[in-house]
Design an enzyme around this catalytic site. Structure first.
Site, mmCIF file in Angstrom:
data_model
loop_
_atom_site.group_PDB
_atom_site.id
_atom_site.type_symbol
_atom_site.label_atom_id
_atom_site.label_comp_id
_atom_site.label_asym_id
_atom_site.label_seq_id
_atom_site.Cartn_x
_atom_site.Cartn_y
_atom_site.Cartn_z
ATOM 1 N N GLN A 23 98.205 24.801 39.479
ATOM 2 C CA GLN A 23 98.210 24.329 38.086
ATOM 3 C C GLN A 23 97.036 24.910 37.288
ATOM 4 O OE1 GLN A 23 97.830 19.977 37.336
ATOM 5 N NE2 GLN A 23 96.778 20.717 35.505
ATOM 6 N N MET B 88 95.744 37.094 44.436
ATOM 7 C CA MET B 88 95.071 38.379 44.221
ATOM 8 C C MET B 88 93.852 38.467 45.142
ATOM 9 S SD MET B 88 95.557 39.364 40.251
ATOM 10 C CE MET B 88 94.265 38.344 39.579
ATOM 11 N N GLY B 89 93.758 37.563 46.107
ATOM 12 C CA GLY B 89 92.693 37.652 47.097
ATOM 13 C C GLY B 89 91.356 37.130 46.608
ATOM 14 N N HIS C 10 89.381 31.415 47.772
ATOM 15 C CA HIS C 10 88.506 30.243 47.674
ATOM 16 C C HIS C 10 89.355 29.030 48.018
ATOM 17 C CE1 HIS C 10 90.494 29.500 43.872
ATOM 18 N NE2 HIS C 10 90.134 30.690 43.448
ATOM 19 N N HIS D 99 93.019 28.670 46.690
ATOM 20 C CA HIS D 99 94.041 29.401 47.457
ATOM 21 C C HIS D 99 94.311 28.725 48.796
ATOM 22 C CE1 HIS D 99 91.926 32.764 45.170
ATOM 23 N NE2 HIS D 99 93.161 32.888 44.742
ATOM 24 N N SER E 165 87.517 29.644 40.953
ATOM 25 C CA SER E 165 88.144 30.890 40.512
ATOM 26 C C SER E 165 87.450 32.052 41.197
ATOM 27 C CB SER E 165 87.986 31.031 38.994
ATOM 28 O OG SER E 165 88.295 32.352 38.597
HETATM 29 P P1 AMP Z 1 94.885 34.281 41.883
HETATM 30 O O1 AMP Z 1 94.419 34.880 43.170
HETATM 31 O O2 AMP Z 1 93.785 33.946 40.935
HETATM 32 O O3 AMP Z 1 96.022 35.051 41.246
HETATM 33 O O4 AMP Z 1 95.517 32.886 42.273
HETATM 34 C C1 AMP Z 1 96.538 32.775 43.237
HETATM 35 C C2 AMP Z 1 97.121 31.400 43.152
HETATM 36 O O5 AMP Z 1 96.100 30.441 43.414
HETATM 37 C C3 AMP Z 1 97.692 31.075 41.767
HETATM 38 O O6 AMP Z 1 98.895 30.332 41.924
HETATM 39 C C4 AMP Z 1 96.611 30.247 41.156
HETATM 40 O O7 AMP Z 1 97.074 29.335 40.183
HETATM 41 C C5 AMP Z 1 96.092 29.500 42.368
HETATM 42 N N1 AMP Z 1 94.732 29.035 42.116
HETATM 43 C C6 AMP Z 1 93.650 29.778 41.768
HETATM 44 N N2 AMP Z 1 92.580 28.988 41.553
HETATM 45 C C7 AMP Z 1 92.988 27.723 41.769
HETATM 46 C C8 AMP Z 1 92.355 26.454 41.695
HETATM 47 N N3 AMP Z 1 91.070 26.318 41.376
HETATM 48 N N4 AMP Z 1 93.093 25.358 41.976
HETATM 49 C C9 AMP Z 1 94.406 25.476 42.299
HETATM 50 N N5 AMP Z 1 95.060 26.635 42.385
HETATM 51 C C10 AMP Z 1 94.370 27.746 42.117
#
Ligand code: AMP
Length: 287
Positions: free
Chosen positions: A148, A30-31, A34, A37, A185
């Site tokens: 994870q 979702m951009g 960090h 990602h 996050s």
């Molecule tokens: P999001 O942008 O929050 O939807 O995350 C995109 C992908 O990155 C998802 O598969 C999340 O599980 C992964 N992700 C986000 N934060 C972390 C993190 N701290 N460690 C590992 N993977 C992450």
């Protein structure tokens, strides 16, 4: 690097790469990128010919009172970061591009979505499956990379891939953390300085609860210990903090191979999640 916004452009790039027999790795996000990602993208870079990242804040996985409108967005910044780890293509569609029609056909997550985040965010995982199924159909990736950090999401997507025969292999990356243990996050930017200083207590509580469970075998006692640590160290409210069998997300029993210890905590208005996965028998955990 190529930044595209339409399905037509994406289809052309996928077709070209498929015709050349290239292996495609997809990193859905979702951009507001960090290091979590970027770790997914780095692994994708090592295992594929072409690395594609989707950046899409998916409205269908947000509830009516959640942070869809305020979710942080910065495509320019994301483009630079993605380029720095070798992403070849960013697909950043508009909501209208992704959802031009509503034919009334939906994917519904099952029992695994009735607990943890699914209990407090009804229909969240239906929205996740909707967008992930579309992304899998659009990109036709050989490998798709997930973290994870969202362990329940991983478990539910694994079920969809298995039960609906999506021809993709999921690759799961461990939780990437700040130096003080806070899981990275995009939502961490919402935290005030005081809240940010308190936030590592979530991970500390999970680690102590894990140790307590390994030592005593007492699930309830371990949960209470962790909740006390959270309550003592941060101004907030625990949404859930619990052990479940992983990946089925049912109650822990004597037969449980792998345990998920997961928490969602509100610090002020920000809801943060974290987890650890481990084996009660001391074997290495897998996702
Ligand atoms: P999001 O942008 O929050 O939807 O995350 C995109 C992908 O990155 C998802 O598969 C999340 O599980 C992964 N992700 C986000 N934060 C972390 C993190 N701290 N460690 C590992 N993977 C992450």
């Amino acid at each position: 690097m190529n930044v595209i916004h339409t399905i037509e452009e994406l289809r052309a790039i996928i077709l070209e790469n498929k015709q050349k027999g290239k292996r495609i790795g997809l990193v859905p996000t979702m951009g507001f990128l960090h290091e979590g990602h970027l770790t997914l993208a780095t692994q994708a870079r090592a295992e594929n010919d072409v690395v594609m990242m989707s950046i899409f804040v998916n409205p269908t996985q947000f509830g009516p009172n959640e942070d869809f409108a305020s979710y942080p967005r910065d495509l320019q910044r994301d483009t630079k970061l993605a380029a720095s780890v070798g992403v070849d293509v960013i697909f950043a569609p508009s909501v209208e591009e992704m959802y031009p029609h509503d034919g009334g056909i939906y994917i519904r997550a099952g029992q695994q979505a009735t607990v943890l985040c699914g209990a407090s965010r009804p229909s969240h995982f239906d929205g996740v499956l909707q967008v992930v199924a579309k992304l899998f159909n659009l990109f036709q990736p050989d490998f798709a990379y997930f973290g994870q950090k969202d362990a329940q999401q991983v478990a539910i997507i694994q079920t969809m891939v298995r039960d609906y025969n999506f021809p993709v292999e999921l690759r799961i990356i461990p939780v990437i953390r700040e130096e003080d243990g806070l899981a990275k996050s995009s939502r961490n930017v919402y935290l005030s300085a005081t809240e940010r200083a308190q936030a590592p207590a979530i991970q500390q509580a999970l680690q102590l609860a894990k140790q307590e469970l390994m030592a005593s075998g007492n699930v309830e006692q371990s949960i209470q210990l962790a909740k006390r640590i959270v309550e003592a160290n941060l101004e907030g409210k625990t949404d859930y903090l619990t052990f479940l069998s992983y990946p089925d997300l049912t109650e822990v029993t004597a037969e449980t191979q792998q345990v998920l210890l997961a928490a969602a905590v509100y610090i002020g208005k920000t809801r943060l999640i974290d987890n650890v996965i481990f084996s009660l028998k001391g074997e290495p955990a897998y996702v």
